[in-house]
Design a protein around this motif. Structure first.
Motif, short mmCIF file in Angstrom:
data_model
loop_
_atom_site.label_atom_id
_atom_site.label_comp_id
_atom_site.label_asym_id
_atom_site.label_seq_id
_atom_site.Cartn_x
_atom_site.Cartn_y
_atom_site.Cartn_z
N ALA A 1 0.89 -1.18 0.00
CA ALA A 1 0.00 0.00 0.00
C ALA A 1 0.92 1.22 0.00
N TYR A 2 0.69 2.15 -0.91
CA TYR A 2 1.59 3.31 -0.95
C TYR A 2 0.83 4.60 -1.20
N GLY B 1 9.25 11.63 -7.87
CA GLY B 1 9.58 11.40 -9.27
C GLY B 1 9.14 10.04 -9.79
N PHE B 2 8.25 9.39 -9.10
CA PHE B 2 7.78 8.07 -9.54
C PHE B 2 6.27 8.12 -9.79
N ASN B 3 5.91 8.21 -11.06
CA ASN B 3 4.49 8.30 -11.39
C ASN B 3 3.80 6.94 -11.33
N ALA B 4 4.59 5.88 -11.36
CA ALA B 4 4.05 4.52 -11.16
C ALA B 4 4.88 3.87 -10.07
N PHE B 5 4.34 2.79 -9.49
CA PHE B 5 5.09 2.14 -8.42
C PHE B 5 6.35 1.49 -8.99
N HIS C 1 -2.27 0.17 -4.53
CA HIS C 1 -1.64 -1.09 -4.16
C HIS C 1 -0.81 -1.65 -5.30
N SER C 2 0.25 -2.34 -4.95
CA SER C 2 1.09 -2.96 -5.98
C SER C 2 1.72 -4.24 -5.42
#
Lengths: 441, 310
Positions: A159-160, A169-173, A305-306
């Motif tokens: 969970a982030y 600077g991270f648009n995706a996990f 979530h990832s």
């Protein structure tokens, strides 16, 4: 209203006369409790659910309905998840206790001698609902019998906080451990570390450390289930990476956390990401006014979530398996089986599953098509948790020895020792020694 | 007055009532001791023997196992977590006992003086001892919480620290934390017991010494301390046994972690025996405590006897 009939009055008078004429000696000689005390009772021991609504549903709706339909009394008892194993051991040794006890992961193998085979109900369920996932089957069945009835898988996903990762600077996990390290370093520098327990706790610690080790190519034993293989270049690499990751990215208090600490830390805005079930998100859905971001927006809108990132050997997951063991000492085995059949019936289990809102994934494939998974995209990654999981003991089977290693927190402690300052080679050697004691016994 | 039966009289011909046997001291002693002996046998001897038998087998949960001799103890000999637990138990017991004695004695001396609200203060002092261990330990656990520690918050507000102290995550600090909580919990027992001992010492002895010119420290060392020593030794005996076998406090605070750094005999035995289902090995860890405790207790009892004779 219960009607009193002439026949029942005569029967009651007859039993009363029998008791009066033969007294206590008569009852004792018959070896049976008096007819009026012979109600079927099933005692079901479960954990205190991380989704409180599900416990409420069980107590207020499902259990009363089962009692009515099955004509039995069901005592539901809930305890802290960490206390289930001690309760099971104590009950088995004393030969009395709950009829049904919830088991986590492959702990079922530890109690295999003391449980009733529930293959008939499990196979019925499997046939009816499109098959039990291989992952779930491996925890509950040793190939000869079902040691427990598979209940659900609690998917472990990261969970982030979406906005915080974007700011870093991270648009995706992050897709790889190296990328996650880069992101975590920036986040910790801003006072938003990653939160992870490396403590002695059944859920979040092993579901992080086992897949972490596997993703670097490390493993406990070879496929023969006998040869301890942990002391490898790959495991040492993973431990080395963990020490840097821990120092640069993590909240170092995590060494003493149990399964609840990361929920509290995340909800209070102290950490930016953590491996968990969906309970954090579900809690923010339940209380949107209480849990808000620093910008005053509901936190639920900022959570994603990832799965855990990929390592050199691939991407892995270990998800908490829950099952129900029917104990051999139980004097209510038939009633307990009847109740298991009832609670696993689609109309009953479905209500419970819906109350979980995606926190739990059922053990059969049928539920993948449930509308629950389409209701909220944030919970969608949990849908296939049971398809992706790998059981402790890999590359060997998740048998009693693997369960012993898990119960002793050997893999978790291997990483904990290293982040506390032990040389990675030494901590791996320590784990090798502990595993050899188990696998050579 | 003794009544003797005259031969040939009616009294002599009557059968002797069974109760007469109790007039014999040997029978009476047996009857009086029997309930205690039965209770001791049931609740101490039986579990102890069961524990020994379990430790000599390879029993697992749900499997009675077979006799394996000393194999479990041999395993322990090569088990580094066990040796960590041994070292921790001695360290934990030693440090806490010294502090509990020092602080308890100091408190007892203070409470032995006359001041307003003495009864209230005595009642408050007992609080840590009265509250159930699990409950008070949970409160301490929250105070030492790695993320939300009120201790850290206070130290930070007072500008004593800039970074959080990882109380329960650092092996040394975790040990120090459980020691602090044990001392907090144990001091009232020492204080109240020693206070009871102090009150049995006649104030006249101190007054006479003061008139003879003895200074406070000399009065304490030469009069109070020797007279208090028998009570002190008994209190220490109880405390050492309890602390050596402590479980609840460590189980709640750290669960033996981080990475087994705070395991004591009892918590390690619990993790192995109950958590993992290896009952025989758990029993062996538990039983390994016995020789250590036995030696400690014998030494203390011999010392108490010497002190009492003196």
């Amino acid at each position: 209203m219960v009607q009193t009939k002439r026949r029942s009055v005569i029967k009651l008078a007859g039993s009363a006369a029998a008791v009066a004429s033969t007294g206590m000696a008569g009852i004792l000689a018959s070896g049976r409790t008096p007819a009026y005390a012979q109600q079927k009772t099933v005692h079901w021991l479960r954990w205190v659910d991380f989704v409180p609504a599900s416990d409420t549903l069980l107590r207020k709706e499902l259990i009363p309905a089962a009692e009515k339909e099955l004509g039995m009394k069901i005592n539901l008892e809930t305890v802290n998840g960490n206390d289930l194993q001690p309760r099971a051991t104590a009950a088995i040794q004393s030969g009395s206790g709950p009829d049904l006890i919830m088991a986590f992961n492959n702990y079922t193998y530890i109690y295999a001698n003391s449980v009733v085979d529930v293959s008939d109900i499990a196979e019925e369920l499997s046939k009816r609902e499109g098959g039990i996932y291989k992952y779930c089957r491996s925890f509950c069945s040793d190939g000869k019998m079902f040691m427990a009835m598979p209940w659900a898988v609690i998917g472990a996903m990261v969970a982030y906080r979406k906005s915080w990762f974007e700011e870093a600077g991270f648009n995706a996990f992050p897709q790889t451990w190296q990328e996650y390290h880069d992101a975590g370093k920036k986040l910790k520098a801003k006072g938003r570390p990653i939160g992870q327990t490396l403590g002695h706790t059944f859920g979040d610690a092993p579901t992080f450390t086992y897949p972490f080790m596997w993703s670097w190519g490390g493993k406990e034993v070879e496929a023969d289930g006998k040869t301890v293989a942990i002391n490898s270049k790959e495991t040492i690499e993973s431990v080395k990476f963990m020490t840097g990751f821990w120092k640069d990215c993590c909240d170092e208090g995590g060494l003493a956390w149990d399964d609840t600490n990361n929920n509290r830390a995340f909800l209070s805005g102290t950490i930016s990401a953590t491996l968990n079930g969906a309970s954090i998100y579900i809690e923010t859905l339940r209380k949107p006014d209480q849990y808000q971001t620093e910008k005053g927006k509901p936190m639920k809108e900022d959570i994603m979530h990832s799965p855990l990132p990929k390592g050199p050997a691939g991407q892995f997951g270990m998800h908490l398996m829950q099952s129900d063991m029917l104990m051999k000492y139980s004097k209510n085995q038939a009633a307990a089986k009847e109740f298991l059949r009832w609670i696993h019936a689609e109309k009953n289990y479905g209500k419970w599953f819906e109350s979980q809102k995606g926190y739990s994934t059922p053990p059969t494939t049928k539920w993948e098509s449930s509308p629950v998974w389409n209701a909220d995209p944030v919970l969608a990654p949990f849908k296939v948790a049971a398809r992706l999981g790998q059981a402790p003991g890999y590359a060997g089977p998740p048998n009693a020895k693997a369960a012993e290693g898990l119960s002793k927190y050997i893999i978790t402690d291997m990483y904990a020792k290293a982040v506390q300052g032990m040389a990675p080679e030494e901590s791996v050697k320590w784990a090798e020694g502990e595993l050899k004691k188990i696998y050579s016994a | 007055m003794t009544v003797t039966a005259v031969p040939g009289t009616a009294a002599a011909r009557r059968p002797v009532p069974r109760l007469r046997k109790l007039e014999d001291e040997r029978w009476l002693a047996l009857v009086l001791l029997a309930p205690t002996a039965i209770l001791l046998g049931l609740f101490i001897a039986y579990p102890f023997v069961e524990g020994v038998l379990l430790a000599l087998s390879d029993a697992r949960v749900g499997d009675p196992g077979h006799f394996v001799g000393l194999a479990n103890f041999a395993k322990l000999w090569n088990d580094n977590i066990f040796w960590t637990a041994v070292w921790n138990t001695f360290w934990y017991t030693g440090v806490t006992t010294v502090f509990k004695l020092g602080l308890g004695l100091w408190l007892a001396m203070l409470l032995n003086r006359h001041f307003r609200g003495k009864a209230l203060v005595r009642a408050f002092i007992l609080l840590p001892f009265i509250i159930p261990t699990v409950l008070s330990t949970f409160a301490w656990k929250w105070m030492f919480d790695p993320t939300f520690s009120v201790i850290n918050w206070t130290l930070h507000q007072l500008d004593f620290i800039t970074q959080r102290i990882n109380w329960l995550g650092d092996p040394n600090l975790a040990m120090a934390s459980i020691i602090v909580v044990n001392i907090w919990r144990g001091v009232p027992f020492f204080a109240i017991s020693l206070l009871a001992g102090l009150q049995t010492i006649s104030p006249e002895l101190n007054e006479a010494a003061a008139i003879d010119g003895a200074r406070p420290w000399a009065r304490f060392w030469l009069i109070t301390w020797p007279l208090l020593l028998p009570v002190t030794m008994v209190v220490m005996l109880f405390s050492v046994i309890q602390t050596f076998a402590d479980f609840q406090l460590v189980y709640v605070m750290t669960g033996g972690g981080p990475a087994n750094a705070t395991h004591l005999f009892a918590t390690y035995a619990y993790q192995i025996g109950i958590g993992t289902g290896l009952l025989s090995q758990g029993a062996a860890v538990s039983l390994a405590m016995f020789p250590f405790l036995f030696v400690i207790v014998v030494i203390q009892l011999l010392y108490i006897r010497r002190v009492e004779v003196r």
